[in-house]
Design a protein around this motif. Structure first.
Motif: not given
Lengths: 399, 143
Positions: A278, A284, A299, A397
């Motif tokens: 992350r 995302v 991801y 994102t």
């Protein structure tokens, strides 16, 4: 150099137990289970034992287990059987979801061409979850089958199959679940689940490739896809792939025995990866955060393309996969990523890491470090990233 | 990986002429993010010769390699020569591309033309419009 295999969703390394179980059946015990002599009968005994083992692992009756060439064949056979049974009663409506494996979707396409009506339920954006309510609302008087996967192969989402099975039972509609990614990784009990059909594949839980099984609840007449001899009680002709069947049974037995411990360890490493990645920014997570396979991380990274990411990660000793068009061999990125609402632009930049219990926390940190560097490098040469950074186009994102 | 030739992997791993030319004489961009491939070329032209070239690419390994190889083939060449560069030449220089990756070399040919067209437009140089057919033909991406 370190080489971390994080593509267990594609296939797994065979376990020592599976290899050891198989070896005798390649040379010493090479008989045909259909032969009457002692070499053949030894093989027949092994086949019986393997079926009992697989049945026990799923809480099924051995008679409910048919060995197949893999998950795809099992999915095909379940769906075509339910369709044939439905057609006899004039029921030609089938319900499934937009995120199923192609073994299911392509079989449904084939049936649609033959006059069946197929409803593909949309899934919740981001998570990929379907609900039992959606299934209930879609069931009609002429519905003969509901097919919803147990767990998704790309995004790892575990569907509420038990609730869906209950709705199907209440509505007297057959329920099939493609459990290829679930069996051996999460608890699968066919009685508790209430499924009519369940497909599994040996090589997804450290067994051999080219072998799988179909659970078909007692009382349902399974239709044969391959005609010939009377193997598999006449439901699947052809001399049994005995070594593979025995290997699969051994792998499954071991996986199920260690399931809780393996899942606990794998989940911890998975969560470390999810958290670590992350921090790459403008990415995302795909799939549900909670209802998720223990080993799945997926991801989308904005501004880059997945194939180049995979190739560079491979150079750095990390084996992974992606749902980008370039890796799928088609023009479109993964149908699953599109179905959960990811725009094409970011669906091309997806990365799936599917780990097993051998991947350590240290490995996870190494993977995160490599992904960070490679994504940064690719973004630096990406005109898409330049436009995003300069504000010319808007980020999809969050940072 | 056996998917690509050594040459492709070399250009992918060590792409030549990556970057941006702020005061470029021509800039071309082809492809779109939806399809998963975008190439952007920046050229400097002196005395009708492409003296400098930089590229940016969003795309797969063969897209990056095709762009890199194309810049090498072009750099230092007279504009008239550059105009004749085909995707086939890029593929050959890379020792081949898998069939479903040929479109990457097509993008490389198109982006060069787009940069040259931009150079002509910016400098008010007359040209034969037939040299620069319209938009990218998405059919080339189909398998």
């Amino acid at each position: 150099m370190k080489y971390i295999y994080a593509d267990n969703g594609a296939t797994t390394r065979m376990s020592d137990a599976a290899v050891a179980a198989m070896l005798p059946f390649l040379q010493d015990c090479y008989g045909n289970p259909s032969s009457l002599h002692s070499v053949g009968q030894k093989a027949a005994e092994a086949l019986v034992k393997a079926r009992e083992t697989v049945a026990r692992c799923l809480n099924a009756d051995p008679k409910e287990i048919t060995f197949t060439s893999g998950g795809s064949e099992a999915d095909n056979q379940a769906i075509l059987t339910a369709a044939a049974l439905g057609r006899k009663k004039g029921k030609t409506h089938i319900i499934s979801t937009t995120i199923e494996h192609h073994a299911v979707l392509h079989t449904l396409n084939k049936l649609a061409k033959e006059g069946f009506e197929v409803t593909l339920l949309p899934v919740t954006p981001g998570t990929g979850l379907v609900t039992a309510e959606q299934v209930r609302d879609a069931i009609r008087d002429d519905t003969c089958l509901v097919s919803v996967m147990f767990a998704n192969n790309e995004i790892g989402t575990i569907e509420p199959v038990k609730e869906i099975a209950a709705v199907c039972k209440e509505k007297k509609v057959l329920f099939h679940t493609d459990a290829v990614q679930a069996v051996g990784h999460v608890k699968v009990d066919v009685k508790d689940l209430g499924a009519d059909f369940l497909a599994l594949s040996g090589h997804k839980f450290h067994g051999p490739k080219g072998v799988g099984a179909l659970y078909c609840r007692r009382g349902i007449l399974l239709q044969s896809l391959i005609e010939g001899g009377a193997q598999e009680r006449g439901k699947r002709a052809g001399t049994e792939n005995l070594a593979a069947i025995v290997g699969m049974a051994a792998a499954l037995e071991e996986s199920v025995k260690n399931l809780d411990e393996t899942a606990r360890r794998t989940t911890a490493v998975r969560d470390r990866l999810i958290k670590g990645l992350r921090a790459v920014g403008h990415c995302v997570l795909n799939g549900d955060r909670e209802n998720r396979l223990p080993g799945n991380v997926n991801y989308c990274f904005e501004g880059i393309e997945g194939e180049s990411l995979l190739l560079l990660l491979d150079d750095r000793g990390v084996a992974a996969s992606s749902g980008s068009a370039c890796t799928s061999g088609s023009l479109d990125p993964s149908h699953v990523l599109l179905a959960i609402g990811r725009p094409h632009e970011i669906a091309h930049g997806s990365l799936r890491l599917s780990i097993d219990e051998t991947v350590t926390e240290e490995d996870a940190d190494y993977i995160v470090e490599q992904v960070k560097e490679v994504v940064g490098y690719l973004r630096n040469m990406s005109p898409v990233w330049r436009d995003l950074k300069s504000g010319k186009t808007a980020f999809i994102t969050e940072e | 990986m056996a998917l690509y030739s050594e040459k492709v992997m070399d250009h992918f791993r060590n792409p030549r002429n990556v970057g941006v030319i702020e005061d470029a004489d021509g800039v071309g961009e082809v492809g779109n993010a939806k399809c998963g491939d975008i190439m952007k070329f920046y050229i400097k032209v002196d005395d009708d010769v492409v003296t400098d070239i930089k590229f940016e690419t969003f795309g797969c390994g063969s897209a990056i390699a095709s762009a890199s190889m194309a810049t090498e083939l072009i750099k230092g060449q007279p504009v008239s020569e550059v105009l004749t560069l085909t995707n086939k030449a890029v593929v050959e220089a890379l020792d081949g591309l898998p069939p479903h990756k040929i479109h990457c070399s097509v993008l490389a040919e198109e982006v060069i033309k787009a940069a040259l067209k931009d150079y002509y437009d910016r400098h008010g140089i007359a040209y034969d419009p037939e040299l620069f057919p319209d938009d990218h033909d998405c059919e080339t991406c189909e398998l």
